[in-house]
Structures are given as C-alpha cells and as structure tokens.
Scaffold this motif. Structure first.
Motif, PDB file in Angstrom:
ATOM      1  N   THR A 183      48.459 -52.197  51.820  1.00 25.14           N
ATOM      2  CA  THR A 183      48.587 -50.804  52.243  1.00 25.14           C
ATOM      3  C   THR A 183      48.337 -49.863  51.068  1.00 25.14           C
ATOM      4  O   THR A 183      48.835 -50.078  49.965  1.00 25.14           O
ATOM      5  CB  THR A 183      50.001 -50.550  52.812  1.00 25.14           C
ATOM      6  OG1 THR A 183      50.207 -51.432  53.918  1.00 25.14           O
ATOM      7  CG2 THR A 183      50.151 -49.111  53.270  1.00 25.14           C
ATOM      8  N   MET A 184      47.558 -48.821  51.298  1.00 26.68           N
ATOM      9  CA  MET A 184      47.320 -47.812  50.266  1.00 26.68           C
ATOM     10  C   MET A 184      48.619 -47.064  49.959  1.00 26.68           C
ATOM     11  O   MET A 184      49.505 -46.955  50.802  1.00 26.68           O
ATOM     12  CB  MET A 184      46.271 -46.806  50.738  1.00 26.68           C
ATOM     13  CG  MET A 184      44.899 -47.388  50.984  1.00 26.68           C
ATOM     14  SD  MET A 184      43.771 -46.140  51.666  1.00 26.68           S
ATOM     15  CE  MET A 184      43.613 -45.025  50.264  1.00 26.68           C
ATOM     16  N   ASN A 185      48.717 -46.505  48.740  1.00 30.04           N
ATOM     17  CA  ASN A 185      49.889 -45.710  48.385  1.00 30.04           C
ATOM     18  C   ASN A 185      49.948 -44.403  49.158  1.00 30.04           C
ATOM     19  O   ASN A 185      51.017 -43.893  49.457  1.00 30.04           O
ATOM     20  CB  ASN A 185      49.879 -45.410  46.886  1.00 30.04           C
ATOM     21  CG  ASN A 185      50.080 -46.680  46.062  1.00 30.04           C
ATOM     22  OD1 ASN A 185      50.942 -47.479  46.344  1.00 30.04           O
ATOM     23  ND2 ASN A 185      49.239 -46.855  45.058  1.00 30.04           N
ATOM     24  N   THR A 186      48.777 -43.834  49.453  1.00 28.63           N
ATOM     25  CA  THR A 186      48.690 -42.559  50.159  1.00 28.63           C
ATOM     26  C   THR A 186      47.573 -42.629  51.190  1.00 28.63           C
ATOM     27  O   THR A 186      46.514 -43.184  50.917  1.00 28.63           O
ATOM     28  CB  THR A 186      48.386 -41.412  49.168  1.00 28.63           C
ATOM     29  OG1 THR A 186      49.366 -41.422  48.120  1.00 28.63           O
ATOM     30  CG2 THR A 186      48.408 -40.067  49.861  1.00 28.63           C
ATOM     31  N   SER A 187      47.802 -42.074  52.350  1.00 26.06           N
ATOM     32  CA  SER A 187      46.773 -42.037  53.379  1.00 26.06           C
ATOM     33  C   SER A 187      45.595 -41.180  52.930  1.00 26.06           C
ATOM     34  O   SER A 187      45.776 -40.135  52.303  1.00 26.06           O
ATOM     35  CB  SER A 187      47.344 -41.461  54.670  1.00 26.06           C
ATOM     36  OG  SER A 187      48.384 -42.295  55.175  1.00 26.06           O
ATOM     37  N   ARG A 188      44.384 -41.626  53.238  1.00 24.58           N
ATOM     38  CA  ARG A 188      43.175 -40.921  52.843  1.00 24.58           C
ATOM     39  C   ARG A 188      42.108 -41.070  53.921  1.00 24.58           C
ATOM     40  O   ARG A 188      41.986 -42.123  54.539  1.00 24.58           O
ATOM     41  CB  ARG A 188      42.614 -41.492  51.538  1.00 24.58           C
ATOM     42  CG  ARG A 188      43.452 -41.233  50.303  1.00 24.58           C
ATOM     43  CD  ARG A 188      43.213 -39.826  49.776  1.00 24.58           C
ATOM     44  NE  ARG A 188      43.899 -39.588  48.512  1.00 24.58           N
ATOM     45  CZ  ARG A 188      45.109 -39.080  48.392  1.00 24.58           C
ATOM     46  NH1 ARG A 188      45.790 -38.765  49.492  1.00 24.58           N
ATOM     47  NH2 ARG A 188      45.661 -38.888  47.211  1.00 24.58           N
ATOM     48  N   GLN A 214      45.732 -39.379  59.719  1.00 28.27           N
ATOM     49  CA  GLN A 214      45.271 -40.191  58.595  1.00 28.27           C
ATOM     50  C   GLN A 214      46.152 -41.423  58.440  1.00 28.27           C
ATOM     51  O   GLN A 214      47.349 -41.371  58.710  1.00 28.27           O
ATOM     52  CB  GLN A 214      45.317 -39.383  57.285  1.00 28.27           C
ATOM     53  CG  GLN A 214      44.225 -38.347  57.160  1.00 28.27           C
ATOM     54  CD  GLN A 214      44.151 -37.756  55.778  1.00 28.27           C
ATOM     55  OE1 GLN A 214      43.065 -37.571  55.249  1.00 28.27           O
ATOM     56  NE2 GLN A 214      45.274 -37.441  55.167  1.00 28.27           N
ATOM     57  N   GLY A 244      41.925 -46.673  54.599  1.00 33.36           N
ATOM     58  CA  GLY A 244      42.240 -45.330  55.061  1.00 33.36           C
ATOM     59  C   GLY A 244      41.490 -44.990  56.336  1.00 33.36           C
ATOM     60  O   GLY A 244      41.200 -45.833  57.177  1.00 33.36           O
ATOM     61  N   ASN A 295      46.900 -45.324  56.078  1.00 32.94           N
ATOM     62  CA  ASN A 295      46.796 -45.954  54.750  1.00 32.94           C
ATOM     63  C   ASN A 295      46.549 -47.456  54.844  1.00 32.94           C
ATOM     64  O   ASN A 295      46.776 -48.189  53.897  1.00 32.94           O
ATOM     65  CB  ASN A 295      48.059 -45.677  53.933  1.00 32.94           C
ATOM     66  CG  ASN A 295      49.318 -46.224  54.587  1.00 32.94           C
ATOM     67  OD1 ASN A 295      49.270 -46.768  55.692  1.00 32.94           O
ATOM     68  ND2 ASN A 295      50.453 -46.068  53.923  1.00 32.94           N
TER      69      ASN A 295
END
Length: 207
Positions: free
Chosen positions: A199-204, A182, A176, A184
């Motif tokens: 890749t992350m499921n949601t940007s953080r 932001q 992130g 992911n």
C-alpha cells in the motif's frame, strides 16, 4: 528532477496545462498531449535534462493519454479527444524522435462504457501495456502491445482510472489512481495476470 532522495528545479515545461503524459528518462524525456486554456491540444515537448523544446505534434488533439517507451521510440494511446473528457478515443501513436505516426487502435472500444480517458500504461514501443481508464466510470481493462497490435489481457483486480504506472510488460506496476475516490493500492503485472502489492503511504492519481 529527482535523484533518489531529493528534488531540484529543472527547466520550465513548454506550456501550462493539464492531462500531460510523459515517457523517457530525466535527460531525454518526451511529453504527449495537453489540455491548456482554450481546449485540447496536440502539443509534444522534448526535455534534454535542462530545457523543454517543442517537438512534432500529435496527429490529433489529445489529453490524459497512456504512454510508454522513450524519447526516440515513444508510444501514446487512448485518452480524450475533446472537447470534453467524456469524448474518449482508442487511437495509438508511435514516435520516432521527430514525428508521430498512427498505429492500430486499442482492443477496447472507443466511447462508453469501455472508455480510455485517463489511460495508464508503461513498457516500450514494441512491448507496451495499458491498464484501467474510463470516464465517468473507471474500468479494469488490460491490454498488451507488440509494436503492431493490442490484445486483451487479464483484468486488474479492481477498476481504476488515472493510475500511475512503471515497468516493462512482464514486470509492470500500477499504483494509486481514482476509483473514485483516490486510492493507495498497488497492483503488480507479469504480462498475463495481476497480484496485489504494498500500500502506498498516500493516495495519488494522475501523477
């Protein structure tokens, strides 16, 4: 508190604020720095698994630092010194379980353009690593800490600030962060260089 599948409420943190950074475990955690109402703060708090208590203050007011280590061997570095987040520093502090002492500065210069606000890192007090940071513009700088000195390492594949980190110096994870916006993306660090991960499921950012 997280048990691998779900969350439960723990004890209330010692102060409202932003830019807090932490290290340690669920039953022996440590926080460093804070931006509460009224400005930057040197507050440090310990968590014993149920309650946060005030601990030895940082030598200077800080927020958005990078951290590594444990409650009895902590490391905090970079961040902002106030009164604005653009006023960044490259200082290093080591914690022994009761008080902080100053270590050697990070390899990067303090101030613009190689700033260390919203620094990220992980590892231990004697084998830590730092990556990214910078305000208003992020950077891709990476450094390793040996318990005494910081040395520059290979840059991340892309510039990031406010990234989230875990893992030791030879198997680190940076995920992130803020480009902006932001993102992911995930990068894996082996102590010398970087590769791109899943890749992350949601940007953080700033998690």
């Amino acid at each position: 508190e997280y048990n691998g599948s779900g969350w439960a409420n723990g004890g209330a943190f010692g102060s409202a604020g932003y830019g807090v950074r932490g290290m340690g475990t669920q039953t022996a955690a440590l926080s460093a720095g804070l931006f509460p109402p009224g400005g930057f703060n040197s507050a440090t708090f310990k968590y014993d698994g149920s309650t946060w208590t005030s601990a030895g203050a940082l030598p200077a007011n800080r927020a958005t630092m990078g951290t590594a280590g444990t409650q009895t061997a902590g490391l905090a570095f970079g961040g902002s010194g106030g009164p604005a987040f653009v006023n960044t520093v490259n200082s290093t502090y080591e914690y022994d379980g009761s008080s902080w002492t100053a270590g050697n500065d990070m390899a990067r210069a303090s101030g613009s353009p190689y700033t260390s606000a919203y620094s990220s890192g992980s590892g231990t007090q004697t084998s830590g690593w730092a990556a990214g940071g910078g305000y208003p513009s992020p950077n891709a700088l990476t450094e390793n800490y040996d318990g005494t000195n910081w040395t520059a390492s290979a840059a991340m594949p892309a510039s990031r600030r406010g990234g989230n980190c875990s893992g030791p110096q030879t198997a680190g994870l940076f995920f992130g962060g803020f480009q902006p916006p932001q993102v992911n993306t995930t990068y894996e660090y082996d102590g010398e260089g970087w590769t791109t991960g899943g890749t992350m499921n949601t940007s953080r950012s700033n998690a």
